[in-house]
Design an enzyme around this catalytic site. Structure first.
Site, PDB file in Angstrom:
ATOM      1  N   GLU A 137     -21.944   5.964   7.936  1.00 50.72           N
ATOM      2  CA  GLU A 137     -21.909   6.239   6.498  1.00 50.72           C
ATOM      3  C   GLU A 137     -21.121   5.166   5.751  1.00 50.72           C
ATOM      4  O   GLU A 137     -20.102   4.665   6.229  1.00 50.72           O
ATOM      5  CB  GLU A 137     -21.246   7.606   6.274  1.00 50.72           C
ATOM      6  CG  GLU A 137     -21.136   8.024   4.822  1.00 50.72           C
ATOM      7  CD  GLU A 137     -20.391   9.340   4.639  1.00 50.72           C
ATOM      8  OE1 GLU A 137     -20.487   9.919   3.540  1.00 50.72           O
ATOM      9  OE2 GLU A 137     -19.699   9.784   5.583  1.00 50.72           O
ATOM     10  N   LYS A 152     -27.067  11.852  -0.060  1.00 53.17           N
ATOM     11  CA  LYS A 152     -26.256  12.964   0.423  1.00 53.17           C
ATOM     12  C   LYS A 152     -26.269  14.125  -0.559  1.00 53.17           C
ATOM     13  O   LYS A 152     -25.900  13.978  -1.727  1.00 53.17           O
ATOM     14  CB  LYS A 152     -24.829  12.453   0.642  1.00 53.17           C
ATOM     15  CG  LYS A 152     -23.880  13.421   1.315  1.00 53.17           C
ATOM     16  CD  LYS A 152     -22.543  12.708   1.548  1.00 53.17           C
ATOM     17  CE  LYS A 152     -21.564  13.542   2.330  1.00 53.17           C
ATOM     18  NZ  LYS A 152     -20.304  12.786   2.577  1.00 53.17           N
ATOM     19  N   CYS A 190     -22.741  13.156   7.041  1.00 53.44           N
ATOM     20  CA  CYS A 190     -21.390  13.676   7.206  1.00 53.44           C
ATOM     21  C   CYS A 190     -21.261  15.171   6.885  1.00 53.44           C
ATOM     22  O   CYS A 190     -21.638  16.010   7.693  1.00 53.44           O
ATOM     23  CB  CYS A 190     -20.439  12.817   6.378  1.00 53.44           C
ATOM     24  SG  CYS A 190     -18.722  12.825   6.981  1.00 53.44           S
TER      25      CYS A 190
END
Length: 261
Positions: free
Chosen positions: A44, A113, A147
């Site tokens: 990331e 995300k 994540c």
């Protein structure tokens, strides 16, 4: 031929895209030579790290530099690249965006995300995405996550219920919650009967120490490869037919009762 997947666990240089592009090119070249990789996975925010307060200055405008860079490497080395994620600056703000590039150099999907992590102030500097992260590589139905997404099993199931067999997770997961990282990833693999390929970062920034421990997990929850806390690579060959075997042996997708959930 089964895909050979390599996670490149970088120590990202905080706020220095020029350095990070250079080190990624070197690491991909090395992985192709030493690991014979067919799919490369990056962590990331690998271009900038969590230098969130300077994203207006250092984010990639519409992801153009990153896509061009990864496309060149994908074609040069005949490799697919799950391009971690980068700070993607656009007219509405900055998103934390994953680009997936096939071995022809084509950007086949992008995923921003969905779940922003407020404990690291993402919501003050980033805009969440809205689209699913589904894509296909080498005939494998796949999905990308970033994540914090792995704490939301309903988001993962939204993809596996549509057929995803391999989950690619990219992260900057902190060391104090290493046990959560491993437990969550193992759970997502077992409950979805799929491969999980999780590439974390190593090292530290001014505010955090990161966990490393990138993982490649099979549909039974067996760890095929695991990194240490240090920068490095892990590689494993996966057989997507195993997903079908496990799902037929314990048919949880057939036995779901979503009308009661």
């Amino acid at each position: 031929m089964n895909p050979i997947i390599t996670c490149i666990q970088l120590d990202i240089k905080y706020g220095d895209p020029i350095f990070n592009y250079k080190q990624v090119e070197e690491k991909i070249k090395s992985a192709i030579i030493s690991e014979k990789s067919t799919i490369i996975v990056l962590p990331e925010l690998w271009t900038t790290g969590y230098d969130l307060t300077r994203l207006d200055e250092i984010a990639d405008m519409n992801g153009k530099e990153t896509i061009t860079f990864l496309s060149r490497l994908a074609k040069k080395y005949n490799v697919h690249i799950v391009g971690g994620s980068v700070a993607n600056k656009h007219q509405n703000g900055v998103s934390n965006t994953m680009y997936v590039i096939n071995n022809k150099g084509e950007c086949i999907t992008e995923y921003s995300k969905l779940h922003l992590f407020k404990l690291m102030d993402e919501h003050h500097h980033l805009i969440g995405g809205t689209e699913k992260g589904l894509f296909e590589l080498e005939g494998m139905k796949s999905a990308g996550f970033i994540c914090y997404d792995i704490r939301f099993p309903e988001w993962i199931r939204a993809h596996t219920s549509l057929g995803a067999e391999v989950l690619f997770v990219v992260a900057e997961w902190p060391l104090p919650r290493l046990n959560h990282w491993k437990a969550l990833l193992l759970s997502r693999a077992i409950e979805n009967q799929c491969y999980v390929v999780a590439c974390n970062r190593a090292g530290s920034d001014p505010n955090n120490v990161f966990a490393g421990h990138s993982l490649i997990i099979d549909p039974w929850g067996t760890i095929l490869a695991e990194a240490s806390e240090d920068a490095g690579v892990i590689t494993a060959e996966i057989d997507v037919d195993k997903v079908k075997q496990v799902r037929s042996q314990i048919p949880i997708f057939d036995d779901r009762l979503p009308e009661y959930y």
